[in-house]
Design a protein around this motif. Structure first.
Motif, PDB file in Angstrom:
ATOM      1  N   LEU A  25      22.643  11.875  -7.644  1.00  0.00           N
ATOM      2  CA  LEU A  25      22.952  13.242  -8.085  1.00  0.00           C
ATOM      3  C   LEU A  25      23.688  13.954  -6.962  1.00  0.00           C
ATOM      4  N   GLU A  26      24.809  14.556  -7.309  1.00  0.00           N
ATOM      5  CA  GLU A  26      25.601  15.314  -6.343  1.00  0.00           C
ATOM      6  C   GLU A  26      25.708  16.760  -6.815  1.00  0.00           C
ATOM      7  N   VAL A  27      25.353  17.691  -5.951  1.00  0.00           N
ATOM      8  CA  VAL A  27      25.463  19.113  -6.273  1.00  0.00           C
ATOM      9  C   VAL A  27      26.661  19.656  -5.504  1.00  0.00           C
ATOM     10  N   GLY A  28      27.785  19.821  -6.188  1.00  0.00           N
ATOM     11  CA  GLY A  28      29.028  20.267  -5.566  1.00  0.00           C
ATOM     12  C   GLY A  28      30.065  19.160  -5.561  1.00  0.00           C
ATOM     13  N   THR A  29      30.936  19.151  -6.569  1.00  0.00           N
ATOM     14  CA  THR A  29      31.924  18.082  -6.741  1.00  0.00           C
ATOM     15  C   THR A  29      33.208  18.341  -5.973  1.00  0.00           C
ATOM     16  N   ALA A  30      33.644  19.606  -5.950  1.00  0.00           N
ATOM     17  CA  ALA A  30      34.988  19.979  -5.438  1.00  0.00           C
ATOM     18  C   ALA A  30      36.024  19.150  -6.188  1.00  0.00           C
TER      19      ALA A  30
ATOM     20  N   PHE B 286      22.723  14.347  -3.116  1.00  0.00           N
ATOM     21  CA  PHE B 286      23.617  14.873  -2.083  1.00  0.00           C
ATOM     22  C   PHE B 286      23.905  16.333  -2.383  1.00  0.00           C
ATOM     23  N   MET B 287      23.522  17.200  -1.467  1.00  0.00           N
ATOM     24  CA  MET B 287      23.688  18.643  -1.621  1.00  0.00           C
ATOM     25  C   MET B 287      24.905  19.089  -0.801  1.00  0.00           C
ATOM     26  N   ASP B 288      25.933  19.580  -1.504  1.00  0.00           N
ATOM     27  CA  ASP B 288      27.142  20.020  -0.807  1.00  0.00           C
ATOM     28  C   ASP B 288      27.825  21.116  -1.619  1.00  0.00           C
TER      29      ASP B 288
ATOM     30  N   HIS C 129      17.489  27.832  -3.243  1.00  0.00           N
ATOM     31  CA  HIS C 129      17.195  28.071  -4.657  1.00  0.00           C
ATOM     32  C   HIS C 129      17.266  26.774  -5.471  1.00  0.00           C
ATOM     33  N   PHE C 130      18.109  25.838  -5.028  1.00  0.00           N
ATOM     34  CA  PHE C 130      18.208  24.551  -5.723  1.00  0.00           C
ATOM     35  C   PHE C 130      16.985  23.670  -5.458  1.00  0.00           C
ATOM     36  N   LEU C 131      16.330  23.885  -4.329  1.00  0.00           N
ATOM     37  CA  LEU C 131      15.339  22.936  -3.829  1.00  0.00           C
ATOM     38  C   LEU C 131      14.190  22.627  -4.799  1.00  0.00           C
ATOM     39  N   PRO C 132      13.578  23.598  -5.481  1.00  0.00           N
ATOM     40  CA  PRO C 132      12.467  23.243  -6.376  1.00  0.00           C
ATOM     41  C   PRO C 132      12.845  22.205  -7.429  1.00  0.00           C
ATOM     42  N   ASP C 133      14.007  22.364  -8.066  1.00  0.00           N
ATOM     43  CA  ASP C 133      14.426  21.384  -9.069  1.00  0.00           C
ATOM     44  C   ASP C 133      14.861  20.083  -8.415  1.00  0.00           C
ATOM     45  N   VAL C 134      15.486  20.154  -7.258  1.00  0.00           N
ATOM     46  CA  VAL C 134      15.865  18.941  -6.537  1.00  0.00           C
ATOM     47  C   VAL C 134      14.613  18.121  -6.208  1.00  0.00           C
ATOM     48  N   MET C 135      13.557  18.790  -5.773  1.00  0.00           N
ATOM     49  CA  MET C 135      12.308  18.095  -5.470  1.00  0.00           C
ATOM     50  C   MET C 135      11.717  17.463  -6.724  1.00  0.00           C
ATOM     51  N   ARG C 136      11.814  18.160  -7.837  1.00  0.00           N
ATOM     52  CA  ARG C 136      11.309  17.625  -9.112  1.00  0.00           C
ATOM     53  C   ARG C 136      12.076  16.380  -9.531  1.00  0.00           C
TER      54      ARG C 136
ATOM     55  N   CYS D  25      30.918   6.100  -5.716  1.00  0.00           N
ATOM     56  CA  CYS D  25      31.298   5.036  -6.649  1.00  0.00           C
ATOM     57  C   CYS D  25      31.724   3.776  -5.902  1.00  0.00           C
ATOM     58  N   GLU D  26      32.426   3.970  -4.820  1.00  0.00           N
ATOM     59  CA  GLU D  26      33.011   2.849  -4.089  1.00  0.00           C
ATOM     60  C   GLU D  26      31.995   2.107  -3.226  1.00  0.00           C
ATOM     61  N   TYR D  27      31.061   2.847  -2.619  1.00  0.00           N
ATOM     62  CA  TYR D  27      30.198   2.229  -1.607  1.00  0.00           C
ATOM     63  C   TYR D  27      28.736   2.090  -2.030  1.00  0.00           C
ATOM     64  N   ALA D  28      28.337   2.657  -3.157  1.00  0.00           N
ATOM     65  CA  ALA D  28      27.014   2.401  -3.719  1.00  0.00           C
ATOM     66  C   ALA D  28      27.085   1.101  -4.518  1.00  0.00           C
ATOM     67  N   PRO D  29      25.960   0.570  -4.973  1.00  0.00           N
ATOM     68  CA  PRO D  29      25.998  -0.640  -5.808  1.00  0.00           C
ATOM     69  C   PRO D  29      26.880  -0.446  -7.041  1.00  0.00           C
ATOM     70  N   LYS D  30      27.450  -1.531  -7.524  1.00  0.00           N
ATOM     71  CA  LYS D  30      28.389  -1.467  -8.644  1.00  0.00           C
ATOM     72  C   LYS D  30      27.755  -0.861  -9.888  1.00  0.00           C
ATOM     73  N   GLU D  31      26.439  -1.038 -10.039  1.00  0.00           N
ATOM     74  CA  GLU D  31      25.768  -0.511 -11.231  1.00  0.00           C
ATOM     75  C   GLU D  31      25.358   0.950 -11.086  1.00  0.00           C
ATOM     76  N   ALA D  32      25.653   1.561  -9.952  1.00  0.00           N
ATOM     77  CA  ALA D  32      25.253   2.949  -9.703  1.00  0.00           C
ATOM     78  C   ALA D  32      25.926   3.911 -10.683  1.00  0.00           C
ATOM     79  N   LYS D  33      25.163   4.932 -11.069  1.00  0.00           N
ATOM     80  CA  LYS D  33      25.675   6.009 -11.905  1.00  0.00           C
ATOM     81  C   LYS D  33      25.566   7.314 -11.125  1.00  0.00           C
ATOM     82  N   ILE D  34      26.624   8.102 -11.160  1.00  0.00           N
ATOM     83  CA  ILE D  34      26.654   9.345 -10.392  1.00  0.00           C
ATOM     84  C   ILE D  34      26.735  10.524 -11.358  1.00  0.00           C
ATOM     85  N   THR D  35      25.786  11.448 -11.222  1.00  0.00           N
ATOM     86  CA  THR D  35      25.839  12.729 -11.930  1.00  0.00           C
ATOM     87  C   THR D  35      26.279  13.775 -10.921  1.00  0.00           C
ATOM     88  N   THR D  36      27.336  14.503 -11.240  1.00  0.00           N
ATOM     89  CA  THR D  36      27.867  15.482 -10.288  1.00  0.00           C
ATOM     90  C   THR D  36      28.091  16.821 -10.978  1.00  0.00           C
ATOM     91  N   ILE D  37      27.861  17.900 -10.238  1.00  0.00           N
ATOM     92  CA  ILE D  37      27.883  19.257 -10.799  1.00  0.00           C
ATOM     93  C   ILE D  37      28.911  20.111 -10.070  1.00  0.00           C
TER      94      ILE D  37
END
Length: 215
Positions: A58-63, A129-131, A139-146, A72-84
């Motif tokens: 999970l990535e918070v902050g796509t730019a 990844f928080m960026d 403010h993001f932290l409670p849901d990130v922890m969940r 995508c390139e350096y995680a395992p090939k089966e990795a899925k990325i959710t980005t906001i």
């Protein structure tokens, strides 16, 4: 800079670089003054991805999608990325970069306010990844922890604010004082939260590396 500029330049001079597409994207982003993760942070993330081997990211902050595509390139090939991403002008640029890279099927791109989106997300992630907006980390932290699974890793970028974080409240520009206050709260919470083990790393503009040790 929080690290001596000559030392940073030396460390970066040893870097072996990225794929041609990521290199091109980095050059374009820097030309357009779009903030992307610094070279030393890229290297740090690549090592962590190899160590952790996350498949749900999970990535918070796509730019413009640079770090998303690095995952995508350096995680395992089966990795899925959710980005906001919230900033409307960057959303179509990121989408086009995902298309050009041929990684659309690996990425779930969520558009809108991260606070609202995080509150609605379900499931668990083994790497977050928080960026995004620095004043919102706390403010993001409670849901990130969940959403972060036990044993999962949370990386937060740009936490030392070019050294402002150690200055007196009154030495910080008035417009930055709210961010300064909230970031200090965030760092305190990461270090004192009984569910996390956290290290603050003086790399780039400062990062935190946290591991969730219990539910």
């Amino acid at each position: 800079m929080i690290v001596d500029e000559r030392m940073t330049a030396f460390i970066n001079s040893l870097d072996t670089g990225n794929t041609p597409f990521l290199t091109e994207l980095e050059v374009k982003a820097l030309e357009d003054h779009v903030p992307i993760i610094r070279r030393e942070m890229q290297s740090f993330l690549k090592v962590l991805l190899q160590m952790q081997r996350p498949v749900n990211i999970l990535e918070v902050g796509t730019a413009v999608g640079f770090s998303t595509l690095l995952f995508c390139e350096y995680a395992p090939k089966e990795a899925k990325i959710t980005t906001i991403e919230k900033y409307e002008k960057r959303i179509p640029i990121a989408k086009e970069n995902f298309r050009k890279a041929g990684k659309e099927s690996q990425i779930r791109f969520l558009e809108g306010d991260a606070t609202e989106i995080l509150a609605e997300l379900e499931g668990s992630y083994d790497f977050i990844f928080m960026d995004a907006a620095k004043g919102q980390y706390i403010h993001f932290l409670p849901d990130v922890m969940r959403l972060l699974k036990v044993g999962g890793v949370l990386i937060s970028d740009n936490v030392l604010q070019d050294g402002d974080i150690i200055e007196s409240h009154y030495a910080v520009e008035r417009r930055n004082r709210t961010i300064y206050k909230r970031m200090r709260e965030y760092l305190y919470e990461l270090k004192h939260n009984e569910h996390l083990m956290t290290s603050i790393v003086p790399i780039g503009d400062g990062a935190t590396l946290s591991v969730k040790i219990k539910e």
